[in-house]
Every structure is written in C-alpha cells, then in structure tokens.
Scaffold this motif. Structure first.
Motif, mmCIF file in Angstrom:
data_model
loop_
_atom_site.group_PDB
_atom_site.id
_atom_site.type_symbol
_atom_site.label_atom_id
_atom_site.label_comp_id
_atom_site.label_asym_id
_atom_site.label_seq_id
_atom_site.Cartn_x
_atom_site.Cartn_y
_atom_site.Cartn_z
ATOM 1 N N ALA A 110 1.257 -1.095 -0.261
ATOM 2 C CA ALA A 110 0.204 -0.030 0.285
ATOM 3 C C ALA A 110 0.423 1.453 0.284
ATOM 4 C CB ALA A 110 -0.907 -0.145 1.190
ATOM 5 N N GLN A 111 1.761 0.864 0.740
ATOM 6 C CA GLN A 111 2.826 2.143 0.908
ATOM 7 C C GLN A 111 3.209 2.921 -1.238
ATOM 8 O OE1 GLN A 111 5.473 0.880 4.246
ATOM 9 N NE2 GLN A 111 4.041 2.582 5.669
ATOM 10 N N ALA A 112 3.801 1.754 -1.219
ATOM 11 C CA ALA A 112 4.340 1.696 -2.890
ATOM 12 C C ALA A 112 3.458 2.463 -3.546
ATOM 13 C CB ALA A 112 5.261 0.261 -3.136
ATOM 14 N N SER A 113 2.888 1.679 -3.935
ATOM 15 C CA SER A 113 1.647 1.854 -4.559
ATOM 16 C C SER A 113 1.025 3.707 -3.998
ATOM 17 C CB SER A 113 0.575 1.225 -4.214
ATOM 18 O OG SER A 113 -0.511 1.385 -3.186
ATOM 19 N N CYS A 114 0.724 3.741 -2.586
ATOM 20 C CA CYS A 114 0.545 5.745 -2.383
ATOM 21 C C CYS A 114 1.881 6.346 -2.706
ATOM 22 C CB CYS A 114 0.809 5.786 -1.492
ATOM 23 S SG CYS A 114 -0.871 5.163 -0.825
ATOM 24 N N ARG A 115 2.728 5.577 -3.376
ATOM 25 C CA ARG A 115 4.307 6.980 -3.337
ATOM 26 C C ARG A 115 4.488 7.047 -4.823
ATOM 27 N NH1 ARG A 115 7.054 3.941 1.150
ATOM 28 N NH2 ARG A 115 7.611 1.934 -0.672
ATOM 29 N N ALA A 116 3.692 5.396 -6.106
ATOM 30 C CA ALA A 116 3.901 5.368 -7.175
ATOM 31 C C ALA A 116 3.111 6.323 -8.277
ATOM 32 C CB ALA A 116 4.041 3.722 -7.410
ATOM 33 N N SER A 117 1.582 5.902 -7.732
ATOM 34 C CA SER A 117 0.592 6.403 -8.194
ATOM 35 C C SER A 117 1.064 8.504 -8.179
ATOM 36 C CB SER A 117 -1.112 6.366 -7.336
ATOM 37 O OG SER A 117 -1.475 6.899 -8.130
ATOM 38 N N ALA A 118 1.103 9.256 -9.700
ATOM 39 C CA ALA A 118 0.508 9.944 -9.750
ATOM 40 C C ALA A 118 -1.087 10.797 -9.181
ATOM 41 C CB ALA A 118 1.159 10.684 -11.152
ATOM 42 N N THR A 119 -1.459 10.121 -9.339
ATOM 43 C CA THR A 119 -2.781 10.473 -9.769
ATOM 44 C C THR A 119 -3.719 9.911 -8.581
ATOM 45 O OG1 THR A 119 -3.953 8.612 -11.626
ATOM 46 C CG2 THR A 119 -3.029 9.982 -12.774
ATOM 47 N N GLY A 120 -3.525 8.902 -7.791
ATOM 48 C CA GLY A 120 -3.948 8.520 -6.851
ATOM 49 C C GLY A 120 -4.669 7.369 -7.196
ATOM 50 N N ARG A 121 -5.461 6.601 -8.234
ATOM 51 C CA ARG A 121 -6.515 6.004 -8.993
ATOM 52 C C ARG A 121 -5.353 4.971 -8.831
ATOM 53 N NH1 ARG A 121 -7.520 10.271 -12.478
ATOM 54 N NH2 ARG A 121 -6.165 9.383 -14.298
ATOM 55 N N ILE A 122 -5.764 3.445 -7.775
ATOM 56 C CA ILE A 122 -4.658 2.575 -7.369
ATOM 57 C C ILE A 122 -5.831 1.586 -8.281
ATOM 58 C CG2 ILE A 122 -3.356 1.272 -5.970
ATOM 59 C CD1 ILE A 122 -2.860 4.199 -5.093
ATOM 60 N N ALA A 123 -5.785 -0.111 -9.034
ATOM 61 C CA ALA A 123 -5.698 -0.361 -8.758
ATOM 62 C C ALA A 123 -5.478 -2.395 -8.121
ATOM 63 C CB ALA A 123 -6.074 -0.983 -10.388
ATOM 64 N N HIS A 141 -5.540 4.445 1.630
ATOM 65 C CA HIS A 141 -6.259 5.118 2.637
ATOM 66 C C HIS A 141 -6.475 5.972 3.358
ATOM 67 C CE1 HIS A 141 -10.375 4.157 -0.086
ATOM 68 N NE2 HIS A 141 -9.431 4.704 -1.034
ATOM 69 N N ALA A 142 -5.685 5.307 4.422
ATOM 70 C CA ALA A 142 -5.001 5.671 5.675
ATOM 71 C C ALA A 142 -3.840 6.517 5.184
ATOM 72 C CB ALA A 142 -4.217 4.857 6.630
ATOM 73 N N ILE A 143 -3.038 6.594 3.980
ATOM 74 C CA ILE A 143 -1.957 6.946 3.954
ATOM 75 C C ILE A 143 -2.390 7.641 2.677
ATOM 76 C CG2 ILE A 143 0.310 6.784 2.249
ATOM 77 C CD1 ILE A 143 0.437 3.391 3.334
ATOM 78 N N ARG A 144 -3.149 7.919 1.994
ATOM 79 C CA ARG A 144 -3.349 9.003 0.897
ATOM 80 C C ARG A 144 -4.652 8.837 1.134
ATOM 81 N NH1 ARG A 144 -0.729 9.000 -4.473
ATOM 82 N NH2 ARG A 144 -1.543 11.092 -5.889
ATOM 83 N N PRO A 145 -5.280 10.230 1.756
ATOM 84 C CA PRO A 145 -7.504 9.719 2.263
ATOM 85 C C PRO A 145 -7.728 10.455 0.382
ATOM 86 C CG PRO A 145 -6.472 11.197 4.020
ATOM 87 C CD PRO A 145 -4.940 10.084 3.126
ATOM 88 N N ASP A 146 -7.128 10.593 -0.301
ATOM 89 C CA ASP A 146 -8.199 11.125 -1.377
ATOM 90 C C ASP A 146 -7.823 10.441 -2.712
ATOM 91 O OD1 ASP A 146 -4.835 11.783 -2.044
ATOM 92 O OD2 ASP A 146 -5.188 13.148 -3.011
ATOM 93 N N ALA A 147 -7.284 9.231 -2.455
ATOM 94 C CA ALA A 147 -7.035 7.968 -3.633
ATOM 95 C C ALA A 147 -7.985 7.449 -4.394
ATOM 96 C CB ALA A 147 -5.818 6.764 -2.955
ATOM 97 N N GLN A 148 -8.413 6.912 -4.962
ATOM 98 C CA GLN A 148 -9.215 6.282 -5.585
ATOM 99 C C GLN A 148 -8.907 5.005 -5.578
ATOM 100 O OE1 GLN A 148 -10.712 8.264 -8.859
ATOM 101 N NE2 GLN A 148 -10.495 10.208 -7.799
ATOM 102 N N THR A 149 -9.511 3.855 -5.506
ATOM 103 C CA THR A 149 -9.140 2.692 -5.542
ATOM 104 C C THR A 149 -10.293 1.903 -5.871
ATOM 105 O OG1 THR A 149 -9.973 2.161 -3.109
ATOM 106 C CG2 THR A 149 -7.961 2.605 -2.857
ATOM 107 N N THR A 150 -9.929 0.150 -6.577
ATOM 108 C CA THR A 150 -10.222 -0.278 -7.353
ATOM 109 C C THR A 150 -9.444 -1.546 -7.251
ATOM 110 O OG1 THR A 150 -10.905 1.105 -9.353
ATOM 111 C CG2 THR A 150 -11.504 -0.966 -9.575
ATOM 112 N N GLY A 151 -10.727 -2.446 -6.679
ATOM 113 C CA GLY A 151 -9.865 -3.826 -6.729
ATOM 114 C C GLY A 151 -10.614 -5.247 -7.094
ATOM 115 N N ALA A 152 -10.618 -6.380 -7.733
ATOM 116 C CA ALA A 152 -10.574 -7.180 -8.246
ATOM 117 C C ALA A 152 -9.930 -8.746 -7.990
ATOM 118 C CB ALA A 152 -10.521 -7.069 -10.040
ATOM 119 N N PRO A 153 -10.883 -8.877 -8.007
ATOM 120 C CA PRO A 153 -10.406 -10.932 -7.469
ATOM 121 C C PRO A 153 -9.642 -11.408 -9.175
ATOM 122 C CG PRO A 153 -12.715 -10.335 -7.558
ATOM 123 C CD PRO A 153 -12.773 -9.394 -7.406
ATOM 124 N N CYS A 154 -9.036 -12.134 -8.740
ATOM 125 C CA CYS A 154 -8.106 -12.664 -10.248
ATOM 126 C C CYS A 154 -8.341 -13.972 -9.708
ATOM 127 C CB CYS A 154 -7.561 -12.324 -10.383
ATOM 128 S SG CYS A 154 -7.539 -10.194 -11.535
#
Length: 285
Positions: A110-123, A141-154
């Motif tokens: 989660a920490q790495a994704s918040c650093r890597a995303s320029a837009t805050g849109r994380i899947a 969201h605890a790290i980046r409250p404005d993030a937009q997350t999408t989850g998908a089971p695979c």
C-alpha cells in the motif's frame, strides 16, 4: 520469546516465513536478493491451500498454527508472506508473539502504491478473500485519503502460476477478462478515469507480470509487494539491531504440510532455482 533490541545472541537466528503454499517464495526470492547473509525458514501450508477462499476465522486459525511451528524453531522475525493472512490475521499474530516483529505484505504494498501513483487512482488485484476484506483499500486510504481504489479478484491467476502457465494467448485472455473492465472500459460506460498504478496483491501474481503488462499497457506502474516487503524486513532488522553480520550466504530451509514433490517442483519455478525434494521437510500442523 522476547527479543532485546541489539541483542547479538539473536542475530544469527533465521527469519521465519509462511504462506498457504509456494506463492510466498516470491517474497523469499526477494529477501535472498536483498539480504543474502540472512538465514530463512519457510513453511508452505500446502495441505490446506488455498487460504484465499476461506473465512477470516479459518485463515486466522491456520495462520496461528503455521506461525507456532516456526516460532518453536526459534526465529528472530516473522514474515507473513501471504496477502490473505496479512489482510485478516496480522493483529492476532502480533498479539500471540509480542516479542517477535511480524511483517505482512499488505502495508508495504500500500505504501509503495501511494508513492508510485501520480493521480491517486490505484487498482488492486488479489484473491477473493483479500479483495472482500478490503485491507488494501483501508491501508491505501490511511496513507492517502484522496486515493480512488478499485479492487478485482483474479482467482484463476493462482492455479495458472502453480501450473507454470505464465504467458501466451490463454493466459493473456484470462488476464484481459479480469483487467479490461478496469483499464480498458467500454466507451460510454460511465467509469472514472483508469488507474495509473496496479498492485499485485497476491504473491503468485508476479509470475504473471509479463502477461498482465501486455494487457494493461506500459503507462501503468505495477507494484510487486514481494520486493517492497523485503525492503521493509531489512529496515526492521536494522532498526532492532538484528541483521546478521556473517559474510557467508545464509541457509534456506523449507517445510511443507503436504505433497513434498509438488512443493519441490513448483517451488523451483517460483524461486528460479531448483528445490530438491530432500531439502523439504514434511510437517504436520
């Protein structure tokens, strides 16, 4: 068992790791690469996999049993090399072993994704249990409250990885069925802008990274939590004065709860180096 910070007598103890099977070996591989002098004891609970379809109560019970087997062998740090357990049972494990650092794979990812995303849109793609528990969403969201997350089971990615089916039209076709709705939505679907970061929220998934990349394209950052977790383990050992000071490579030992030949065969695929059956100890939990 209590660990004293900077205690030289504990530096040479192994790092303990467990997963429901062989997927956590991607974390072990990253640890070996980053900390070759550390010894590692790995347990794959192959008799009861997959964990990703089990209830939170069952996963917690299995995790406590697997970790107890490692702790009785005397370890200095516990790595939960399973996203499902990290998402559901990390606190029970920390409560069970207050003197041993416990590191999961969700928070580093989660920490790495918040650093890597320029837009805050994380899947996030993971097993059904991990997605259902929304652990990555809470951590992001605890790290980046404005993030937009999408989850998908695979769920089919796990057996594909274990069978060694890592690329080709079949694998990419399955990947497309999972990922196209997120990264290539149909025009007029009303979906928000597509994510610029994808978290591989299962330790099996890095083996399929090539096929995943071919489906989502080059403009998306892929976060592999295995490498990030290895970095977190290194930082924790250093902070506690527990890093091994030997110059020779550490020893790696394996345990499995069922089907040692399959663990050996599939484990070699995940590690990229052979795992001989006589290197794997059969244990009962």
């Amino acid at each position: 068992m209590q660990i004293e910070s900077g205690c030289d007598s504990r530096r040479d103890l192994p790092i303990g790791m467990f997963d429901s099977g062989v997927g956590g070996l991607t974390v072990l591989k990253a640890l070996r690469r980053r900390m070759p002098c550390e010894s590692i004891l790995y347990l794959g609970d192959t008799a009861r996999l997959p964990y990703g379809t089990k209830s939170a109560e069952t996963v917690t019970r299995y995790a406590l049993q697997a970790s107890a087997r490692l702790v009785e062998r005397d370890i200095k740090l516990l790595v939960v090399a399973c996203n499902t357990v990290s998402a559901t049972a990390l606190e029970p494990l920390r409560n069970a072993y207050p003197g041993i650092p416990v590191i999961g794979v969700v928070q580093p990812g989660a920490q790495a994704s918040c650093r890597a995303s320029a837009t805050g849109r994380i899947a996030v793609i993971a097993t059904e249990s991990t997605i259902r528990g929304r652990a990555y969403e809470r951590a992001i969201h605890a790290i980046r409250p404005d993030a937009q997350t999408t989850g998908a089971p695979c769920p089919l990615f796990v057996p594909l990885a274990e069978e060694g089916w890592l690329d080709g039209p079949l694998v990419e076709g399955i990947a497309a069925r999972y990922l196209n709705p997120i990264f290539h939505p149909a025009s007029g679907s009303g979906r928000p802008e597509t994510p610029d970061c994808l978290v591989l929220g299962c330790t099996h998934f890095p083996l399929l990274a090539g096929a995943i990349r071919n489906v989502i394209g080059d403009g998306v950052t892929i976060v592999d939590s295995a490498a990030i977790t290895a970095k977190a383990v290194e930082a924790e050992l250093r902070a506690r004065g527990l890093e091994r000071r030997a110059t020779e490579c550490g020893e790696t030992r394996f345990m499995a709860t069922d089907d040692v030949p399959r663990f050996s065969r599939t484990g070699g695929l995940f590690l990229g180096t052979p795992v001989a059956p006589d290197e794997v100890e059969l244990v009962d939990l």
